[in-house]
Write a protein that holds these residues in place. Sequence first.
Motif, mmCIF file in Angstrom:
data_model
loop_
_atom_site.group_PDB
_atom_site.id
_atom_site.type_symbol
_atom_site.label_atom_id
_atom_site.label_comp_id
_atom_site.label_asym_id
_atom_site.label_seq_id
_atom_site.Cartn_x
_atom_site.Cartn_y
_atom_site.Cartn_z
ATOM 1 N N LYS A 96 0.830 -1.205 0.000
ATOM 2 C CA LYS A 96 0.000 0.000 0.000
ATOM 3 C C LYS A 96 0.865 1.257 0.000
ATOM 4 O O LYS A 96 0.595 2.190 -0.748
ATOM 5 C CB LYS A 96 -0.939 0.022 1.210
ATOM 6 N N LYS A 97 1.903 1.267 0.812
ATOM 7 C CA LYS A 97 2.804 2.427 0.860
ATOM 8 C C LYS A 97 3.518 2.625 -0.470
ATOM 9 O O LYS A 97 3.623 3.736 -0.970
ATOM 10 C CB LYS A 97 3.833 2.258 1.985
ATOM 11 N N PHE A 98 3.994 1.531 -1.047
ATOM 12 C CA PHE A 98 4.692 1.618 -2.336
ATOM 13 C C PHE A 98 3.771 2.182 -3.409
ATOM 14 O O PHE A 98 4.143 3.086 -4.158
ATOM 15 C CB PHE A 98 5.204 0.236 -2.758
ATOM 16 N N MET A 99 2.559 1.647 -3.501
ATOM 17 C CA MET A 99 1.630 2.092 -4.545
ATOM 18 C C MET A 99 1.217 3.541 -4.339
ATOM 19 O O MET A 99 1.101 4.295 -5.297
ATOM 20 C CB MET A 99 0.397 1.177 -4.583
ATOM 21 N N TYR A 100 1.016 3.955 -3.103
ATOM 22 C CA TYR A 100 0.623 5.337 -2.864
ATOM 23 C C TYR A 100 1.790 6.288 -3.130
ATOM 24 O O TYR A 100 1.633 7.303 -3.791
ATOM 25 C CB TYR A 100 0.082 5.543 -1.446
ATOM 26 N N GLU A 155 -6.833 0.576 -0.140
ATOM 27 C CA GLU A 155 -7.608 0.196 1.037
ATOM 28 C C GLU A 155 -8.704 -0.795 0.662
ATOM 29 O O GLU A 155 -9.327 -0.682 -0.387
ATOM 30 C CB GLU A 155 -8.241 1.436 1.666
ATOM 31 N N ASN A 156 -8.929 -1.771 1.525
ATOM 32 C CA ASN A 156 -10.039 -2.722 1.405
ATOM 33 C C ASN A 156 -10.030 -3.531 0.107
ATOM 34 O O ASN A 156 -11.080 -3.926 -0.385
ATOM 35 C CB ASN A 156 -11.385 -2.004 1.545
ATOM 36 N N LYS A 157 -8.878 -3.778 -0.460
ATOM 37 C CA LYS A 157 -8.808 -4.549 -1.702
ATOM 38 C C LYS A 157 -7.829 -5.721 -1.572
ATOM 39 O O LYS A 157 -7.285 -6.186 -2.546
ATOM 40 C CB LYS A 157 -8.388 -3.645 -2.860
ATOM 41 N N LYS A 158 -7.637 -6.182 -0.376
ATOM 42 C CA LYS A 158 -6.619 -7.194 -0.132
ATOM 43 C C LYS A 158 -6.863 -8.475 -0.926
ATOM 44 O O LYS A 158 -5.935 -9.029 -1.505
ATOM 45 C CB LYS A 158 -6.512 -7.505 1.358
ATOM 46 N N GLU A 192 -4.286 -9.831 -3.622
ATOM 47 C CA GLU A 192 -3.620 -11.114 -3.388
ATOM 48 C C GLU A 192 -3.775 -12.036 -4.602
ATOM 49 O O GLU A 192 -2.820 -12.673 -5.029
ATOM 50 C CB GLU A 192 -4.185 -11.778 -2.136
ATOM 51 N N THR A 193 -4.958 -12.069 -5.183
ATOM 52 C CA THR A 193 -5.203 -12.894 -6.365
ATOM 53 C C THR A 193 -4.300 -12.470 -7.519
ATOM 54 O O THR A 193 -3.670 -13.306 -8.171
ATOM 55 C CB THR A 193 -6.684 -12.791 -6.790
ATOM 56 N N GLN A 194 -4.222 -11.172 -7.775
ATOM 57 C CA GLN A 194 -3.384 -10.673 -8.862
ATOM 58 C C GLN A 194 -1.902 -10.933 -8.588
ATOM 59 O O GLN A 194 -1.149 -11.286 -9.497
ATOM 60 C CB GLN A 194 -3.620 -9.177 -9.084
ATOM 61 N N ILE A 252 2.849 -2.661 -14.832
ATOM 62 C CA ILE A 252 2.034 -3.874 -14.990
ATOM 63 C C ILE A 252 1.127 -4.044 -13.779
ATOM 64 O O ILE A 252 -0.062 -4.340 -13.913
ATOM 65 C CB ILE A 252 2.929 -5.113 -15.193
ATOM 66 N N LEU A 253 1.677 -3.818 -12.599
ATOM 67 C CA LEU A 253 0.890 -3.942 -11.374
ATOM 68 C C LEU A 253 -0.250 -2.923 -11.354
ATOM 69 O O LEU A 253 -1.381 -3.251 -11.009
ATOM 70 C CB LEU A 253 1.776 -3.781 -10.143
ATOM 71 N N VAL A 254 0.032 -1.696 -11.733
ATOM 72 C CA VAL A 254 -1.010 -0.667 -11.776
ATOM 73 C C VAL A 254 -2.125 -1.101 -12.718
ATOM 74 O O VAL A 254 -3.309 -0.986 -12.397
ATOM 75 C CB VAL A 254 -0.428 0.700 -12.209
ATOM 76 N N GLU A 255 -1.757 -1.620 -13.862
ATOM 77 C CA GLU A 255 -2.755 -2.080 -14.839
ATOM 78 C C GLU A 255 -3.618 -3.204 -14.265
ATOM 79 O O GLU A 255 -4.828 -3.238 -14.466
ATOM 80 C CB GLU A 255 -2.059 -2.558 -16.103
ATOM 81 N N LYS A 256 -2.981 -4.109 -13.532
ATOM 82 C CA LYS A 256 -3.706 -5.252 -12.978
ATOM 83 C C LYS A 256 -4.618 -4.866 -11.818
ATOM 84 O O LYS A 256 -5.638 -5.504 -11.592
ATOM 85 C CB LYS A 256 -2.731 -6.331 -12.497
ATOM 86 N N LEU A 257 -4.243 -3.840 -11.071
ATOM 87 C CA LEU A 257 -4.974 -3.500 -9.853
ATOM 88 C C LEU A 257 -5.962 -2.353 -10.018
ATOM 89 O O LEU A 257 -6.644 -1.994 -9.072
ATOM 90 C CB LEU A 257 -3.994 -3.157 -8.722
#
Length: 94
Positions: A12-16, A24-27, A31-33, A64-69
């Motif tokens: 969360k800290k890295f992405m922000y 928040e609230n998307k664990k 985790e699946t991604q 890639i992570l941003v696209e997936k999440l």
Amino acid sequence: MELRNKGFVRLKKFMYNNYRIKLENKKTLIETQLVLMGKCLGLADFKRYMDSLIQDKTGEQGSILVEKLTTNFTYFMPDKKLKEYMNHLNQEDI
């Protein structure tokens, strides 16, 4: 690959800090991604994935992570006059 609370906080800290994305609230979704991405990269655990993500100076893994999440949604509803004008332009091009 299990996403524990400490790892989730780290992510969360890295992405922000890097993308201004709040996770928040998307664990469960995250985790699946991450499991899928970790398998694609041949990484056995979340810590190795996070280390790899942070050390990637190209930003490719982060993108890639941003696209997936994230969900990208574009909605364009022109008003009637604009729609008529756009149709008129398209007909002139024919």
